[in-house]
Design a protein around this motif. Structure first.
Motif, PDB file in Angstrom:
ATOM      1  N   CYS A 167      -5.289  12.729  -0.751  1.00  0.00           N
ATOM      2  CA  CYS A 167      -5.755  14.213  -0.752  1.00  0.00           C
ATOM      3  C   CYS A 167      -5.415  14.698   0.827  1.00  0.00           C
ATOM      4  O   CYS A 167      -4.974  15.873   0.870  1.00  0.00           O
ATOM      5  N   GLU A 168      -5.966  13.890   1.634  1.00  0.00           N
ATOM      6  CA  GLU A 168      -5.689  14.417   3.192  1.00  0.00           C
ATOM      7  C   GLU A 168      -4.127  14.547   3.286  1.00  0.00           C
ATOM      8  O   GLU A 168      -3.734  15.538   4.108  1.00  0.00           O
ATOM      9  N   ARG A 169      -3.380  13.529   2.850  1.00  0.00           N
ATOM     10  CA  ARG A 169      -2.084  13.693   3.103  1.00  0.00           C
ATOM     11  C   ARG A 169      -1.287  14.859   2.566  1.00  0.00           C
ATOM     12  O   ARG A 169      -0.306  15.425   3.209  1.00  0.00           O
TER      13      ARG A 169
ATOM     14  N   SER B 114     -16.329   8.470   4.274  1.00  0.00           N
ATOM     15  CA  SER B 114     -15.453   9.441   3.611  1.00  0.00           C
ATOM     16  C   SER B 114     -15.737  10.920   4.127  1.00  0.00           C
ATOM     17  O   SER B 114     -16.943  11.167   4.510  1.00  0.00           O
TER      18      SER B 114
ATOM     19  N   PHE C 193      -9.242   9.809  -1.657  1.00  0.00           N
ATOM     20  CA  PHE C 193      -9.372  10.694  -0.473  1.00  0.00           C
ATOM     21  C   PHE C 193      -8.264  10.806   0.305  1.00  0.00           C
ATOM     22  O   PHE C 193      -7.978  11.992   0.743  1.00  0.00           O
ATOM     23  N   GLU C 194      -7.727   9.717   0.625  1.00  0.00           N
ATOM     24  CA  GLU C 194      -6.694   9.433   1.900  1.00  0.00           C
ATOM     25  C   GLU C 194      -5.478  10.335   1.230  1.00  0.00           C
ATOM     26  O   GLU C 194      -4.676  10.740   1.987  1.00  0.00           O
TER      27      GLU C 194
ATOM     28  N   TRP D 221       0.662  -1.079   0.045  1.00  0.00           N
ATOM     29  CA  TRP D 221      -0.106  -0.220   0.008  1.00  0.00           C
ATOM     30  C   TRP D 221       0.816   1.193  -0.010  1.00  0.00           C
ATOM     31  O   TRP D 221       0.615   2.366  -0.741  1.00  0.00           O
TER      32      TRP D 221
ATOM     33  N   LEU E  93     -11.533   6.047  -2.286  1.00  0.00           N
ATOM     34  CA  LEU E  93     -11.422   5.895  -1.232  1.00  0.00           C
ATOM     35  C   LEU E  93      -9.717   6.260  -0.959  1.00  0.00           C
ATOM     36  O   LEU E  93      -9.220   7.164  -0.215  1.00  0.00           O
ATOM     37  N   MET E  94      -8.997   5.428  -1.885  1.00  0.00           N
ATOM     38  CA  MET E  94      -7.579   5.906  -1.858  1.00  0.00           C
ATOM     39  C   MET E  94      -7.187   7.308  -2.084  1.00  0.00           C
ATOM     40  O   MET E  94      -6.231   8.081  -1.795  1.00  0.00           O
TER      41      MET E  94
ATOM     42  N   ARG F 295       0.300   4.249  -2.512  1.00  0.00           N
ATOM     43  CA  ARG F 295      -0.038   5.706  -1.912  1.00  0.00           C
ATOM     44  C   ARG F 295       1.076   6.694  -2.378  1.00  0.00           C
ATOM     45  O   ARG F 295       0.619   7.867  -2.742  1.00  0.00           O
TER      46      ARG F 295
END
Length: 234
Positions: free
Chosen positions: A205-207, A231, A202-203, A170, A199-200, A174
């Motif tokens: 983008c948060e990072r 989400s 989304f995660e 992962w 969802l990947m 990522r």
């Protein structure tokens, strides 16, 4: 519970195998349709391989029923399904031409619908992220890209390792996704091949601190309740 209709009286009961996992949200809704049909139109009894969570159809080689509803993910499975000597219907879009009757979503139209949604909201930059080697994912991209191109736009594509490839982990996926997102100029509308890939995004983008949907608008497919409801934003 609904009962059988009068049309089924005197009809021999058919033994039908369900050879796919029902934990997948899309397939759970398919099962509802199968059960409705079986109750109204055909006198069926259902069989499943106990404790099996994979998509293999190998167990059907030794089963003496009348037909099977399956999800074929590999060419070897498709070849086996064609040799079974009973009615086999494929419910998945993993393979381009499995050689057995197939009932699946119109993935070309799905891609077009996502493009229309983003175009209606005046996006002019677009991306697509999904696993390679999966026919339904490729078809969704085809529909998405064709609609965007018709309006003079282009789609930046990122392929990830497919579900049946050896995945490096992962973290590598990522990092690849983060680098790709940083190259895209916001605001950008991205279609994901399915909800898990959404969802990947989304995660990732948060990072990097990208705002959803202000900087990156994300559209997934399949209505997975876990992805859709957990989400942020939903």
């Amino acid at each position: 519970r609904k009962g059988y209709s009068g049309r089924n009286r005197g009809v021999r009961e058919r033994r039908v195998a369900l050879s796919f996992p029902v934990g997948i949200p899309v397939l759970e809704r398919v099962v509802e349709g199968i059960l409705d049909y079986a109750r109204e139109r055909g006198r069926w009894s259902m069989s499943r391989a106990p404790e099996r969570l994979d998509l293999s159809v190998d167990w059907l080689r030794h089963w003496d029923g009348d037909g099977a509803l399956v999800v074929l993910t590999h060419r070897r499975q498709a070849a086996l399904a064609r040799r079974m000597g009973m009615a086999v219907v494929n419910l998945g879009g993993y393979l381009r031409d499995p050689g057995v009757p197939t009932v699946a979503a119109d993935d070309l139209v799905i891609g077009q619908m996502v493009a229309d949604h983003l175009l209606d909201r005046r996006y002019i930059r677009f991306g697509y992220f999904g696993p390679r080697g999966v026919w339904y994912v490729a078809r969704r991209l085809e529909g998405f890209r064709a609609r965007v191109r018709r309006e003079g736009g282009r789609v930046e594509v990122l392929w990830a390792a497919g579900p049946f490839e050896e995945v490096r982990g992962w973290v590598d996926v990522r990092e690849q996704l983060v680098k790709w997102l940083r190259r895209l100029r916001p605001p950008v509308g991205i279609m994901a091949g399915n909800d898990q890939r959404a969802l990947m995004i989304f995660e990732a983008c948060e990072r990097i601190g990208a705002r959803v949907p202000d900087d990156v608008a994300i559209v997934g497919v399949d209505n997975d309740p876990i992805v859709c409801e957990f989400s942020r934003p939903s």
